[in-house]
Write a protein that holds these residues in place. Structure first.
Motif, PDB file in Angstrom:
ATOM      1  N   GLU A  97      15.362  -2.056  64.599  1.00  0.00           N
ATOM      2  CA  GLU A  97      16.362  -1.083  64.881  1.00  0.00           C
ATOM      3  C   GLU A  97      18.010  -1.592  64.724  1.00  0.00           C
ATOM      4  OE1 GLU A  97      17.766   1.534  68.708  1.00  0.00           O
ATOM      5  OE2 GLU A  97      15.794   1.038  68.599  1.00  0.00           O
ATOM      6  N   THR A  98      18.712  -0.980  64.108  1.00  0.00           N
ATOM      7  CA  THR A  98      20.159  -1.399  63.926  1.00  0.00           C
ATOM      8  C   THR A  98      20.940  -1.050  65.006  1.00  0.00           C
ATOM      9  OG1 THR A  98      19.655  -1.523  61.512  1.00  0.00           O
ATOM     10  CG2 THR A  98      22.115  -1.550  62.483  1.00  0.00           C
ATOM     11  N   PHE A  99      22.106  -1.462  65.722  1.00  0.00           N
ATOM     12  CA  PHE A  99      22.635  -1.217  66.787  1.00  0.00           C
ATOM     13  C   PHE A  99      23.919  -2.199  66.650  1.00  0.00           C
ATOM     14  CE2 PHE A  99      19.636  -4.145  68.335  1.00  0.00           C
ATOM     15  CZ  PHE A  99      20.503  -5.181  68.784  1.00  0.00           C
ATOM     16  N   GLN A 100      24.975  -1.561  67.441  1.00  0.00           N
ATOM     17  CA  GLN A 100      26.154  -2.239  67.465  1.00  0.00           C
ATOM     18  C   GLN A 100      26.333  -2.728  68.889  1.00  0.00           C
ATOM     19  OE1 GLN A 100      29.200   0.643  66.383  1.00  0.00           O
ATOM     20  NE2 GLN A 100      28.916  -0.031  64.117  1.00  0.00           N
ATOM     21  N   ILE A 101      26.956  -3.907  69.138  1.00  0.00           N
ATOM     22  CA  ILE A 101      27.300  -4.671  70.239  1.00  0.00           C
ATOM     23  C   ILE A 101      28.785  -5.077  70.227  1.00  0.00           C
ATOM     24  CG2 ILE A 101      26.786  -6.781  71.645  1.00  0.00           C
ATOM     25  CD1 ILE A 101      23.617  -6.493  71.026  1.00  0.00           C
ATOM     26  N   GLY A 102      29.260  -4.986  71.237  1.00  0.00           N
ATOM     27  CA  GLY A 102      30.794  -5.838  71.482  1.00  0.00           C
ATOM     28  C   GLY A 102      30.551  -7.088  72.023  1.00  0.00           C
ATOM     29  N   ILE A 103      31.349  -7.897  71.288  1.00  0.00           N
ATOM     30  CA  ILE A 103      31.592  -9.400  71.947  1.00  0.00           C
ATOM     31  C   ILE A 103      32.849  -9.425  72.799  1.00  0.00           C
ATOM     32  CG2 ILE A 103      31.162 -11.838  71.466  1.00  0.00           C
ATOM     33  CD1 ILE A 103      28.723 -10.626  70.790  1.00  0.00           C
ATOM     34  N   ARG A 104      32.909  -9.967  73.882  1.00  0.00           N
ATOM     35  CA  ARG A 104      34.403  -9.916  74.392  1.00  0.00           C
ATOM     36  C   ARG A 104      34.669 -11.425  74.202  1.00  0.00           C
ATOM     37  NH1 ARG A 104      33.117  -9.823  79.956  1.00  0.00           N
ATOM     38  NH2 ARG A 104      32.919  -7.698  79.764  1.00  0.00           N
TER      39      ARG A 104
END
Length: 172
Positions: A97-104
């Motif tokens: 599954e492709t997904f987006q994550i934000g890295i702080r």
């Protein structure tokens, strides 16, 4: 290395284009091809019961994006946001599954080219971080750049969640 480290995808000439950023005084890098957006900080919503590493989400253009705090994976002290703090949104894949994550991040620097000839695996001793969370260390004129193993970091969350669920089910 431990458990199957994610292989770094160097090109035929032994180069890797990355986005460099700081967490505290340390410089990290993510493959530029993973990066989708660099955002100013947005209001975060805490997710009750979520692992602290992925403990909040943001609403960006109508899409909910989980925010990862890599400081926790690398046992770094918490830090207040500054005018330089950013969220680097990456697109990755797990279990098909492709997904987006934000890295702080504390500060985003530049897109740079790292060279395989200047890289090495993390040492077996002397590291203050979990060795399996670091794919490679790359020497540059201005210091060392850490290539984190995001797959191993996020895999550790799955293991923690499964053990917590198993422990919870035995309590009932």
């Amino acid at each position: 290395m431990s458990e199957q480290a994610t292989a770094t995808q160097w090109d035929a000439e032994g180069n890797l284009e990355v986005l460099t950023f700081n967490l505290g005084e340390e410089t990290f890098a993510l493959e530029a091809m993973l990066v989708r957006e660099i955002l100013d900080l947005l209001p975060e919503t805490r997710v009750p019961g979520a692992a602290p590493l992925l403990g909040s989400v943001v609403n960006f253009r109508g899409k909910i994006i989980p925010i990862a705090d890599l400081r926790l994976a690398f046992a770094m002290p918490a830090a207040e946001a500054t005018v330089d703090s950013r969220i680097v949104v990456i697109e990755t894949e797990a279990e098909g599954e492709t997904f987006q994550i934000g890295i702080r991040t504390d500060k985003v620097h530049e897109v740079a080219t790292l060279q395989r000839a200047a890289s090495e695996e993390p040492p077996a001793v002397g590291m203050r971080w979990r060795r399996d969370f670091v794919r490679e260390l790359v020497r540059r004129q201005d210091g060392v750049v850490v290539l984190p193993d995001l797959a191993a970091i996020f895999r550790s969350l799955v293991g923690s969640a499964e053990s917590a669920a198993a422990q919870s089910s035995t309590l009932h």
